[in-house]
Design a protein around this motif. Structure first.
Motif, PDB file in Angstrom:
ATOM      1  N   UNK A   1      -3.384   3.662  -2.119  1.00  0.00           N
ATOM      2  CA  UNK A   1      -3.297   2.863  -3.332  1.00  0.00           C
ATOM      3  C   UNK A   1      -2.851   1.447  -3.004  1.00  0.00           C
ATOM      4  N   UNK A   2      -3.570   0.463  -3.539  1.00  0.00           N
ATOM      5  CA  UNK A   2      -3.155  -0.937  -3.475  1.00  0.00           C
ATOM      6  C   UNK A   2      -2.182  -1.141  -4.630  1.00  0.00           C
ATOM      7  N   UNK A   3      -0.932  -1.479  -4.325  1.00  0.00           N
ATOM      8  CA  UNK A   3       0.094  -1.588  -5.354  1.00  0.00           C
ATOM      9  C   UNK A   3      -0.154  -2.738  -6.324  1.00  0.00           C
ATOM     10  N   UNK A   4      -0.902  -3.754  -5.920  1.00  0.00           N
ATOM     11  CA  UNK A   4      -1.185  -4.883  -6.801  1.00  0.00           C
ATOM     12  C   UNK A   4      -2.302  -4.566  -7.785  1.00  0.00           C
ATOM     13  N   UNK A   5      -3.407  -4.053  -7.274  1.00  0.00           N
ATOM     14  CA  UNK A   5      -4.568  -3.779  -8.137  1.00  0.00           C
ATOM     15  C   UNK A   5      -4.495  -2.416  -8.807  1.00  0.00           C
ATOM     16  N   UNK A   6      -3.632  -1.525  -8.275  1.00  0.00           N
ATOM     17  CA  UNK A   6      -3.504  -0.145  -8.750  1.00  0.00           C
ATOM     18  C   UNK A   6      -4.816   0.606  -8.586  1.00  0.00           C
TER      19      UNK A   6
ATOM     20  N   UNK B   1       0.826  -1.206   0.000  1.00  0.00           N
ATOM     21  CA  UNK B   1       0.000   0.000   0.000  1.00  0.00           C
ATOM     22  C   UNK B   1       0.860   1.256   0.000  1.00  0.00           C
ATOM     23  N   UNK B   2       0.272   2.357  -0.437  1.00  0.00           N
ATOM     24  CA  UNK B   2       0.962   3.637  -0.373  1.00  0.00           C
ATOM     25  C   UNK B   2      -0.022   4.780  -0.468  1.00  0.00           C
ATOM     26  N   UNK B   3       0.234   5.869   0.268  1.00  0.00           N
ATOM     27  CA  UNK B   3      -0.644   7.036   0.170  1.00  0.00           C
ATOM     28  C   UNK B   3      -0.441   7.733  -1.172  1.00  0.00           C
ATOM     29  N   UNK B   4      -1.520   8.232  -1.742  1.00  0.00           N
ATOM     30  CA  UNK B   4      -1.438   8.972  -3.001  1.00  0.00           C
ATOM     31  C   UNK B   4      -2.218  10.270  -2.876  1.00  0.00           C
TER      32      UNK B   4
END
Length: 152
Positions: free
Chosen positions: A115-120, A57-60
């Protein structure tokens, strides 16, 4: 279900290389100060970038706007006060004021997501996901506000 907002403050000193030809803080640096405030708010809430990344995960930032109100010059101390407000959707508000003493020099308004890095794609319940990854859930509630039960 709604969430009350919380606030956090961080202090910076304006550096010479951050100024423009007019001798005041460059317009783009206000965004950097806002980012510093956002990162420090997450850190104060017990949410560090490395554990988020390990969880995929990451903040966007989805939207950000700066309103310039007063100059900041080299050597002046600036306080970045960030207020976060979660609701029920996939995005949340994270706004900031940059102050010099009692003077508001700029306001930053922003919309963020996780943001879910896998599903974008943005995750549902960003508050819940961030709180679950916080090293200090009680601190998270102090910084980010307390979630009110449904029907409140």
């Amino acid at each position: 279900m709604s969430t009350t907002s919380g606030e956090h403050s961080a202090t910076l000193v304006v550096r010479g290389y951050e100024t423009d030809a007019n001798g005041h803080l460059n317009h783009a640096v206000y965004h950097q100060y806002g980012e510093h405030g956002r990162v420090e708010t997450f850190r104060a809430a017990g949410v560090e970038i490395a554990p988020l990344a390990a969880a995929g995960l990451g903040p966007v930032i989805l939207e950000t706007t700066v309103r310039f109100l007063a100059e900041l010059r080299v050597g002046e101390e600036a306080e970045v006060t960030t207020a976060i407000r979660f609701g029920t959707g996939k995005s949340f508000r994270m706004d900031a004021e940059i102050r010099r003493g009692g003077t508001v020099c700029a306001t930053l308004t922003g919309v963020m997501g996780v943001l879910d890095h896998t599903t974008r794609r943005l995750v549902a319940d960003p508050r819940g996901r961030l709180r679950a990854l916080s090293a200090d859930p009680d601190g998270f509630d102090r910084v980010c506000g307390v979630q009110e039960p449904a029907g409140s």
